[in-house]
Design a protein around this motif. Structure first.
Motif, short mmCIF file in Angstrom:
data_model
loop_
_atom_site.label_atom_id
_atom_site.label_comp_id
_atom_site.label_asym_id
_atom_site.label_seq_id
_atom_site.Cartn_x
_atom_site.Cartn_y
_atom_site.Cartn_z
N GLU A 172 0.73 -1.10 0.01
CA GLU A 172 -0.05 -0.06 -0.15
C GLU A 172 0.89 1.25 -0.07
OE1 GLU A 172 -4.04 -1.59 2.17
OE2 GLU A 172 -2.54 -0.38 3.35
N ARG A 173 2.10 1.25 0.36
CA ARG A 173 3.02 2.46 0.62
C ARG A 173 3.93 2.38 -0.67
NH1 ARG A 173 0.84 0.74 4.94
NH2 ARG A 173 0.33 2.17 6.75
N ILE A 174 4.42 1.32 -1.04
CA ILE A 174 5.40 1.31 -2.19
C ILE A 174 5.02 0.53 -3.61
CG2 ILE A 174 7.30 1.43 -0.40
CD1 ILE A 174 8.00 -1.15 -0.90
N GLY A 175 3.64 0.18 -3.35
CA GLY A 175 3.24 -0.44 -4.52
C GLY A 175 3.59 -1.91 -4.66
N PRO A 176 2.62 -2.62 -5.39
CA PRO A 176 2.70 -4.20 -5.63
C PRO A 176 4.13 -4.32 -6.36
CG PRO A 176 0.54 -3.31 -6.46
CD PRO A 176 1.45 -2.11 -6.24
N GLY A 177 4.64 -5.86 -6.10
CA GLY A 177 5.87 -6.16 -6.71
C GLY A 177 6.41 -7.18 -5.61
N ASP A 178 7.61 -7.40 -6.02
CA ASP A 178 8.28 -8.74 -5.17
C ASP A 178 9.08 -7.60 -4.04
OD1 ASP A 178 7.74 -10.26 -7.15
OD2 ASP A 178 9.52 -10.07 -8.33
N LEU A 179 8.91 -8.56 -3.12
CA LEU A 179 9.85 -8.11 -1.81
C LEU A 179 10.59 -9.13 -1.39
CD1 LEU A 179 6.60 -6.79 0.12
CD2 LEU A 179 8.12 -5.23 -0.93
N LEU A 180 11.86 -9.06 -0.42
CA LEU A 180 12.55 -9.98 -0.22
C LEU A 180 12.77 -9.52 1.33
CD1 LEU A 180 14.11 -12.30 -1.11
CD2 LEU A 180 16.08 -10.95 -1.36
N PHE A 181 12.56 -10.71 2.34
CA PHE A 181 12.64 -10.64 3.78
C PHE A 181 13.79 -11.49 4.33
CE2 PHE A 181 7.61 -9.65 4.22
CZ PHE A 181 8.16 -8.34 3.60
N ALA A 182 14.49 -10.96 4.88
CA ALA A 182 15.62 -11.76 5.67
C ALA A 182 14.99 -11.96 7.03
CB ALA A 182 16.97 -11.11 5.81
N THR A 183 14.58 -13.41 7.58
CA THR A 183 14.22 -13.77 8.74
C THR A 183 15.21 -14.70 9.47
OG1 THR A 183 12.96 -15.72 8.04
CG2 THR A 183 11.98 -13.67 7.31
#
Length: 288
Positions: A92-103
């Motif tokens: 909602e803030r930076i737009g749809p698309g791919d994200l990558l999370f380091a968990t």
């Protein structure tokens, strides 16, 4: 950016459905004690805290993050519903698309897309490498005693196992929908067993059709009686079902969760032949 706590639900486009999660998009300056206090004060099963990505993580600039997950009692290595909630909040803030999370469990890619119709957002995570483990008969007996389930109420088609796709879950099959609906367990006894086996939740499953399931997730180690929608457990269950031949190697499974709590949600589990990872997706919505 501040340490503002956002509230989103995951696996439903209705704020009154799915599983609510806290999301702190900028957790810079917060230590573990502060994160735990925020999670405890909020009272949701998990809250996600985002900070800058580790060096070398990759991903598109501005769309990669370190994510930590805290229940009201403990930090957990991975949480699926808080990942979906976080991805929708970011979308909602930076737009749809791919994200990558380091968990703590590993690197988790997430895709955010816009749904048809109302135009809300949907997020799909890709799990870390999953696996399953056998369950000691004595531990099974203790789990059934804690749940107040007679052994005869188990579905023999679902062998009890521990399944992992970022966090460890006990998987038990219920023979009937009524058995699943009647959940009244010994909180302290189940918590003790789960701590000893390093489990996050118990994934209790009833099969309603070839690719349709109803699930419930006791979460005493997190200080929560039941999790309304559990993405990490859904991923673990997908790996379990495929490994045991309960579903095809290529399959899309629908998991219904939260109905017995009055917070219905739908989790989509995708299995792809040739890729051992599991994809779990669902809608999300801001909680006003």
């Amino acid at each position: 950016m501040t340490n503002e706590v956002l509230r989103y639900t995951a696996f439903s486009d209705d704020p009154a459905g799915g599983n609510p999660a806290g999301v702190v998009i900028d957790a810079g300056g917060l230590d573990e004690a502060a994160m735990l206090k925020i999670a405890a004060d909020l009272g949701y099963s998990e809250t996600a805290f985002l900070t800058a990505p580790p060096e070398g993580l990759g991903g598109e600039e501005g769309r990669a993050f370190t994510v930590r997950y805290f229940s009201p009692k403990v930090e957990v290595p991975f949480c699926g519903h808080a990942t979906v909630a976080t991805a929708v909040a970011l979308g909602e803030r930076i737009g749809p698309g791919d994200l990558l999370f380091a968990t703590r469990a590993g690197t988790v890619p997430v895709s955010v897309t816009r749904q048809d119709g109302a135009g809300g957002l949907r997020a799909t995570l890709t799990s870390v490498e999953p696996h399953t483990e056998d369950l000691d008969p004595a531990d099974l007996a203790e789990a059934l005693a804690a749940l107040n389930w007679p052994a005869a109420d188990l579905d023999p088609a679902f062998p009890p196992r521990i399944a992992y796709a970022g966090a460890r879950h006990l998987v038990l099959g219920a023979a009937t929908r009524a058995r699943l609906a009647d959940l009244d367990y010994d909180f302290a006894r189940l918590e003790a067993l789960m701590r000893r086996l390093d489990l996050v939740t118990a994934q209790l499953v009833y099969r309603a059709g070839p690719a349709e399931f109803h699930v419930r997730n006791p979460f005493p180690v997190g200080g929560v009686v039941e999790d309304p929608a559990t993405g990490a457990a859904a991923a673990a269950f997908g790996a379990y079902a495929r490994e045991l031949g309960l579903v095809p190697a290529d399959a899309v499974l629908t998991l219904h969760q939260g109905e017995d709590m009055g917070r219905p949600g739908v989790l989509t589990v995708e299995l792809r032949s040739g890729d051992s990872r599991v994809r779990v997706g669902g809608a999300g919505a801001l909680i006003p």
